[in-house]
Design a protein around this motif. Structure first.
Motif, PDB file in Angstrom:
ATOM      1  N   GLU A  90       0.826  -1.210   0.000  1.00  0.00           N
ATOM      2  CA  GLU A  90       0.000   0.000   0.000  1.00  0.00           C
ATOM      3  C   GLU A  90       0.859   1.259   0.000  1.00  0.00           C
ATOM      4  OE1 GLU A  90      -4.150  -1.563   2.050  1.00  0.00           O
ATOM      5  OE2 GLU A  90      -2.648  -0.578   3.311  1.00  0.00           O
ATOM      6  N   ALA A  91       1.981   1.227   0.700  1.00  0.00           N
ATOM      7  CA  ALA A  91       2.873   2.391   0.709  1.00  0.00           C
ATOM      8  C   ALA A  91       3.487   2.605  -0.670  1.00  0.00           C
ATOM      9  CB  ALA A  91       3.967   2.206   1.760  1.00  0.00           C
ATOM     10  N   LEU A  92       3.876   1.516  -1.326  1.00  0.00           N
ATOM     11  CA  LEU A  92       4.481   1.631  -2.651  1.00  0.00           C
ATOM     12  C   LEU A  92       3.443   2.080  -3.678  1.00  0.00           C
ATOM     13  CD1 LEU A  92       6.980   1.316  -4.375  1.00  0.00           C
ATOM     14  CD2 LEU A  92       6.543  -1.150  -4.507  1.00  0.00           C
ATOM     15  N   ALA A  93       2.240   1.527  -3.606  1.00  0.00           N
ATOM     16  CA  ALA A  93       1.177   1.944  -4.526  1.00  0.00           C
ATOM     17  C   ALA A  93       0.846   3.421  -4.350  1.00  0.00           C
ATOM     18  CB  ALA A  93      -0.072   1.085  -4.292  1.00  0.00           C
ATOM     19  N   ALA A  94       0.886   3.893  -3.118  1.00  0.00           N
ATOM     20  CA  ALA A  94       0.600   5.306  -2.860  1.00  0.00           C
ATOM     21  C   ALA A  94       1.629   6.212  -3.536  1.00  0.00           C
ATOM     22  CB  ALA A  94       0.573   5.559  -1.354  1.00  0.00           C
ATOM     23  N   GLN A  95       2.889   5.765  -3.597  1.00  0.00           N
ATOM     24  CA  GLN A  95       3.912   6.560  -4.286  1.00  0.00           C
ATOM     25  C   GLN A  95       3.577   6.722  -5.769  1.00  0.00           C
ATOM     26  OE1 GLN A  95       7.993   5.305  -3.542  1.00  0.00           O
ATOM     27  NE2 GLN A  95       7.388   4.426  -1.563  1.00  0.00           N
ATOM     28  N   PHE A  96       3.119   5.639  -6.387  1.00  0.00           N
ATOM     29  CA  PHE A  96       2.717   5.727  -7.791  1.00  0.00           C
ATOM     30  C   PHE A  96       1.504   6.646  -7.946  1.00  0.00           C
ATOM     31  CE2 PHE A  96       5.181   1.772  -8.167  1.00  0.00           C
ATOM     32  CZ  PHE A  96       5.850   2.002  -9.359  1.00  0.00           C
ATOM     33  N   ASP A  97       0.554   6.531  -7.043  1.00  0.00           N
ATOM     34  CA  ASP A  97      -0.650   7.354  -7.145  1.00  0.00           C
ATOM     35  C   ASP A  97      -0.328   8.837  -7.041  1.00  0.00           C
ATOM     36  OD1 ASP A  97      -2.203   5.113  -7.482  1.00  0.00           O
ATOM     37  OD2 ASP A  97      -2.854   5.015  -5.384  1.00  0.00           O
ATOM     38  N   VAL A  98       0.582   9.184  -6.154  1.00  0.00           N
ATOM     39  CA  VAL A  98       0.981  10.590  -6.016  1.00  0.00           C
ATOM     40  C   VAL A  98       1.601  11.078  -7.322  1.00  0.00           C
ATOM     41  CG1 VAL A  98       2.584  12.157  -4.852  1.00  0.00           C
ATOM     42  CG2 VAL A  98       1.255  10.502  -3.514  1.00  0.00           C
ATOM     43  N   ARG A  99       2.483  10.275  -7.899  1.00  0.00           N
ATOM     44  CA  ARG A  99       3.107  10.656  -9.162  1.00  0.00           C
ATOM     45  C   ARG A  99       2.076  10.766 -10.288  1.00  0.00           C
ATOM     46  NH1 ARG A  99       6.344   7.461 -12.645  1.00  0.00           N
ATOM     47  NH2 ARG A  99       4.619   5.966 -12.668  1.00  0.00           N
ATOM     48  N   ASN A 100       1.145   9.806 -10.336  1.00  0.00           N
ATOM     49  CA  ASN A 100       0.183   9.740 -11.429  1.00  0.00           C
ATOM     50  C   ASN A 100      -0.978  10.705 -11.287  1.00  0.00           C
ATOM     51  OD1 ASN A 100       1.752   7.618 -12.363  1.00  0.00           O
ATOM     52  ND2 ASN A 100       0.395   6.024 -11.547  1.00  0.00           N
ATOM     53  N   GLY A 101      -1.229  11.182 -10.066  1.00  0.00           N
ATOM     54  CA  GLY A 101      -2.373  12.043  -9.841  1.00  0.00           C
ATOM     55  C   GLY A 101      -3.688  11.298  -9.891  1.00  0.00           C
ATOM     56  N   SER A 149      -5.778   7.309  -8.300  1.00  0.00           N
ATOM     57  CA  SER A 149      -5.717   6.168  -7.380  1.00  0.00           C
ATOM     58  C   SER A 149      -5.665   4.848  -8.129  1.00  0.00           C
ATOM     59  CB  SER A 149      -6.939   6.186  -6.449  1.00  0.00           C
ATOM     60  OG  SER A 149      -8.143   6.045  -7.202  1.00  0.00           O
ATOM     61  N   ALA A 150      -5.299   4.891  -9.411  1.00  0.00           N
ATOM     62  CA  ALA A 150      -5.408   3.705 -10.264  1.00  0.00           C
ATOM     63  C   ALA A 150      -4.567   2.547  -9.759  1.00  0.00           C
ATOM     64  CB  ALA A 150      -5.011   4.060 -11.695  1.00  0.00           C
ATOM     65  N   VAL A 151      -3.346   2.796  -9.327  1.00  0.00           N
ATOM     66  CA  VAL A 151      -2.472   1.697  -8.909  1.00  0.00           C
ATOM     67  C   VAL A 151      -2.979   1.072  -7.612  1.00  0.00           C
ATOM     68  CG1 VAL A 151      -0.123   1.102  -8.205  1.00  0.00           C
ATOM     69  CG2 VAL A 151      -0.489   2.671 -10.118  1.00  0.00           C
ATOM     70  N   SER A 152      -3.402   1.899  -6.667  1.00  0.00           N
ATOM     71  CA  SER A 152      -3.971   1.355  -5.422  1.00  0.00           C
ATOM     72  C   SER A 152      -5.267   0.603  -5.695  1.00  0.00           C
ATOM     73  CB  SER A 152      -4.219   2.479  -4.418  1.00  0.00           C
ATOM     74  OG  SER A 152      -3.010   3.003  -3.929  1.00  0.00           O
ATOM     75  N   ASP A 153      -6.066   1.118  -6.617  1.00  0.00           N
ATOM     76  CA  ASP A 153      -7.316   0.439  -6.948  1.00  0.00           C
ATOM     77  C   ASP A 153      -7.048  -0.951  -7.506  1.00  0.00           C
ATOM     78  OD1 ASP A 153      -8.644   2.701  -6.156  1.00  0.00           O
ATOM     79  OD2 ASP A 153      -9.005   3.451  -8.189  1.00  0.00           O
ATOM     80  N   GLU A 154      -6.047  -1.063  -8.381  1.00  0.00           N
ATOM     81  CA  GLU A 154      -5.708  -2.367  -8.958  1.00  0.00           C
ATOM     82  C   GLU A 154      -5.177  -3.312  -7.886  1.00  0.00           C
ATOM     83  OE1 GLU A 154      -2.746  -4.186 -12.411  1.00  0.00           O
ATOM     84  OE2 GLU A 154      -3.421  -2.099 -12.535  1.00  0.00           O
ATOM     85  N   LEU A 155      -4.417  -2.764  -6.948  1.00  0.00           N
ATOM     86  CA  LEU A 155      -3.893  -3.572  -5.849  1.00  0.00           C
ATOM     87  C   LEU A 155      -5.026  -4.159  -5.020  1.00  0.00           C
ATOM     88  CD1 LEU A 155      -1.425  -4.461  -4.071  1.00  0.00           C
ATOM     89  CD2 LEU A 155      -1.759  -2.320  -2.815  1.00  0.00           C
ATOM     90  N   HIS A 156      -5.954  -3.315  -4.606  1.00  0.00           N
ATOM     91  CA  HIS A 156      -7.042  -3.785  -3.747  1.00  0.00           C
ATOM     92  C   HIS A 156      -7.999  -4.710  -4.500  1.00  0.00           C
ATOM     93  CE1 HIS A 156      -6.002  -0.005  -1.305  1.00  0.00           C
ATOM     94  NE2 HIS A 156      -5.602  -1.061  -0.631  1.00  0.00           N
ATOM     95  N   LEU A 157      -8.131  -4.501  -5.810  1.00  0.00           N
ATOM     96  CA  LEU A 157      -8.959  -5.408  -6.606  1.00  0.00           C
ATOM     97  C   LEU A 157      -8.359  -6.811  -6.613  1.00  0.00           C
ATOM     98  CD1 LEU A 157     -11.395  -5.762  -8.508  1.00  0.00           C
ATOM     99  CD2 LEU A 157      -9.866  -5.167 -10.409  1.00  0.00           C
ATOM    100  N   ALA A 158      -7.039  -6.898  -6.727  1.00  0.00           N
ATOM    101  CA  ALA A 158      -6.371  -8.209  -6.698  1.00  0.00           C
ATOM    102  C   ALA A 158      -6.574  -8.885  -5.354  1.00  0.00           C
ATOM    103  CB  ALA A 158      -4.885  -8.039  -6.995  1.00  0.00           C
ATOM    104  N   TRP A 159      -6.611  -8.108  -4.301  1.00  0.00           N
ATOM    105  CA  TRP A 159      -6.763  -8.676  -2.963  1.00  0.00           C
ATOM    106  C   TRP A 159      -8.200  -9.085  -2.658  1.00  0.00           C
ATOM    107  CZ3 TRP A 159      -3.254  -4.728   0.110  1.00  0.00           C
ATOM    108  CH2 TRP A 159      -1.914  -5.013  -0.180  1.00  0.00           C
ATOM    109  N   GLU A 160      -9.113  -8.858  -3.594  1.00  0.00           N
ATOM    110  CA  GLU A 160     -10.475  -9.349  -3.439  1.00  0.00           C
ATOM    111  C   GLU A 160     -10.614 -10.815  -3.859  1.00  0.00           C
ATOM    112  OE1 GLU A 160     -13.179  -6.807  -5.472  1.00  0.00           O
ATOM    113  OE2 GLU A 160     -12.725  -5.042  -4.230  1.00  0.00           O
TER     114      GLU A 160
END
Length: 697
Positions: free
Chosen positions: A337-348, A350-361
């Motif tokens: 989650e910390a690493l995904a948040a770094q991508f989200d900040v760069r990208n502007g 929540s796409a990377v975090s969204d994909e992460l949490h979708l996989a965890w479903e």
């Protein structure tokens, strides 16, 4: 300026291009770039820098490629006359690496990636390079950042004609199938996958395909879970694993999905075993995105085991980030989650975090997936008595007529020392006393003779057909009916090998156990039995039955020692002394294989220091016996484990491995060891030695 000609330098760079990707190739290329920059000739600069860009991108350091890439582009703008056709092609191809590779690093700004993509589009249009690659890159970037127009960009890419800068058809199909499956369009993905796999004009495999799409589709079928979906998921999972096992690429997204698949099917031991093989990737990978893709799959698996299967307290003896599944899941979740948040900040977004949490479903299936291939044998076959005597016969008199085609070592990927002798069994073994034969079975229901069954089983095994297990078992039963117990024993071993390779460890154990019991009955020479014992040891280890594995190692050590003592005490004529020395050498190597298995048990239990220490001792002893290939493999195993401890003996191990591969004239293996050695030297602060090694290479 030096006297080096264009041909001289081109030959040097061409040799670098033939080195395997990694630290050694990159270091050698960087040194040559610096030399060309200072000494010339100028016409070689583009070739040198393009080669460095490739080395960084495919050697796990893509973030470093941008500087030499911009150098190439600047040279193209100022001195296009220095570029031949290959230089121009490589420069434009590098744009694809830059846009797609830089997005994998959250430290690279969105502005820089947008600018690089815009420059790519402009230059491709101005230089008549075709627009397929730029539109592919535009789609990938939009997908990564969650751009609402990504479907439009996908349609534009699909509508663009292919050109010389296009990826291979299989890779393009894999990208599109992966997108469709991950966005809930499984039927479309299924149609496209079947179409591409049935097209005779499409290559069968590439760097990442079809393994990546198979892994995605396997989980998609499990998630849908309609009639027939689980069977199809198992088929694709097995094909994914076969692809990954044969690949030299670190396809961590597919690897992580395989771990998720195993957990979803309630195969906890198998999931944790596969995780262990890639445990260091939890902390480091070729790029931050590659690491995140592995954390995503491993995290989904740990969540399933901890929560869905209520096994949060399941122990993980080898993990450095928690002693139980539950603890490891919490660590992975925080890291990912910390690493995904770094991508989200760069990208502007929540796409990377969204994909992460979708996989965890991902959820565990209602019923376990049975990956077994071997039926329960104890009910169908009578018990085989184990004789009280050991194995002391001279194999030159009673060597097996054939032996298993492969044997596994419990220590991992090092070559099997027993395979190095090159000797093939020649003379037939004596038949067992018919009055004492305890193995009479009912008729085998097959119209084929045992030798025909064996040929059919071997053909199936070569094709990778899972029916090989049943065919080998039928072959073994037929041999037992004929009273050919030695051949039966080896056929059981072959069945066990196929089962073990396909993760049916319980079934493999039954086959290997049956094999060893049969070979005990007819007192097969121990050096032919130990390879099967090593396979059984590995199978026990994968089931976490380490005490039993250690006990079997000790038992086989005793039997090898007994054979050596019997050999020493036997009265031999001069004509027999040479044969006796050859047998003694084989027995000593067999004993070292068992020591190597002990190292493997230590690795499996997470004791890298003990395992590495044991592996070094095995390697040195193998070298003393003249088995250079086995020594090289053991040195590599030792170095890889000790480097993780960290222990500076890893440097000695990799240096020794390089020397051994040099003796064997195995250039690629030597360069792979050099990559490890350079990484180890830098890790221990010995940068000057690393640079010197790279220059000498």
């Amino acid at each position: 300026m030096s006297e080096r000609t264009v041909d001289d330098v081109n030959r040097i760079i061409a040799r670098i291009e033939h080195m395997p990707y990694g630290a050694a190739r990159t270091a050698a290329c960087l040194l040559e770039c610096n030399k060309v920059e200072v000494e010339g000739p100028d016409e070689c600069r583009a070739y040198a820098y393009n080669t460095l860009v490739e080395s960084y991108n495919l050697g796990g350091e893509a973030e470093k490629a941008y500087v030499p890439f911009t150098r190439v582009v600047a040279l193209f703008d100022t001195h296009p006359e220095w570029f031949d056709d290959k230089d121009r092609f490589d420069m434009f191809w590098s744009f694809k690496w830059m846009v797609n590779g830089l997005s994998d690093y959250p430290a690279v700004s969105k502005r820089q990636i947008d600018a690089t993509l815009a420059d790519m589009e402009r230059r491709f249009a101005e230089n008549s390079q075709g627009m397929d690659a730029p539109r592919q890159a535009r789609f990938f970037w939009s997908w990564h950042i969650g751009d609402p127009n990504m479907e439009t960009y996908l349609d534009e890419w699909i509508a663009t004609p292919r050109d010389k800068m296009s990826d291979c058809i299989l890779c393009v199909a894999g990208d599109r199938i992966t997108y469709l499956a991950l966005h809930g369009r499984l039927a479309e993905a299924e149609d496209q996958m079947n179409a591409i796999l049935n097209d005779p004009d499409v290559r069968r495999s590439c760097r990442s395909e079809p393994g990546t799409m198979f892994a995605v589709m396997a989980l998609a079928y499990l998630a849908r879970n309609q009639p027939g979906d689980v069977a199809e998921a198992v088929r694709l999972y097995r094909r994914t694993r076969a692809f990954l096992d044969d690949s030299d690429q670190q396809l961590l997204s597919a690897t992580g999905r395989c771990i998720t698949f195993l957990a979803a099917g309630h195969n906890i031991d198998l999931a944790l075993d596969y995780l262990q093989r890639h445990l260091d990737r939890l902390d480091q990978a070729e790029s931050p995105m590659s690491r995140l893709s592995f954390l995503r799959g491993a995290g989904a698996a740990m969540r399933i085991i901890a929560e869905d299967l209520a096994s949060a307290n399941f122990p993980i003896p080898y993990a450095t980030h928690g002693a139980t599944v539950g603890e490891l899941w919490e660590w992975i979740r925080a890291e990912a989650e910390a690493l995904a948040a770094q991508f989200d900040v760069r990208n502007g977004s929540s796409a990377v975090s969204d994909e992460l949490h979708l996989a965890w479903e991902a959820r565990a299936l209602p019923q376990p997936i049975n990956l077994g291939l071997v039926p329960a044998l104890d009910e169908a076959l009578p018990e085989v008595p184990v004789p009280e005597v050991g194995f002391a016969r001279d194999e030159s008199d009673d060597a097996p007529r054939f032996a298993p085609s492969s044997s596994a070592s419990a220590s991992s990927p090092s070559p099997s020392p027993s395979s190095e002798s090159g000797d093939e069994p020649a003379s037939p073994a004596s038949e067992p006393d018919s009055d004492a034969d305890p193995l009479t079975l009912g008729p085998v229901e097959t119209p084929l003779a045992s030798t025909d069954l064996l040929a059919e089983a071997e053909r199936a095994a070569r094709r990778g057909n899972l029916e090989a297990v049943g065919l080998y078992i039928d072959t073994a039963r037929a041999f037992e009916v004929e009273g050919s117990l030695q051949e039966a024993g080896f056929a059981w071993a072959e069945a066990g090998q196929v089962a073990s390779k396909n993760e049916d460890h319980a079934g493999a154990e039954r086959c290997f156990t049956r094999s060893m019991r049969l070979l005990h009955v007819i007192e097969t020479p121990i050096n032919y039995v130990v390879p099967i014992g090593l396979s059984l040891i590995e199978t026990l280890s994968k089931q976490r039955r380490w005490a039993e594995a250690d006990a079997l190692i000790a038992q086989l050590h005793t039997q090898v020692t007994d054979a050596l003592l019997a050999l020493e005490s036997a009265n031999k004529d001069d004509s027999d002394k040479r044969k006796a020395e050859q047998l003694k050498s084989k027995l000593l190597q067999t004993d070292l294989e068992l020591d190597n298995a002990s190292a493997g048990i230590a690795f499996a239990q997470g004791d890298l220091l003990l395992g590495g220490t044991r592996a070094i001792a095995v390697a040195e002893a193998m070298a003393d016996l003249g088995n250079v290939r086995a020594a090289a493999g053991a040195f590599v195993n030792a170095g890889e484990s000790l480097a993780q401890v960290p222990d500076e003996r890893a440097i000695y191990a990799f240096e020794s491995a390089m020397e051994a591969w040099s003796i064997l004239r195995m250039r690629d293996n030597r360069m792979a060891a050099a990559n490890h050695l350079i990484d180890a030297l830098r890790a221990f602060g010995r940068n000057d030695q690393a640079d010197e090694l790279a220059q000498n290479l």
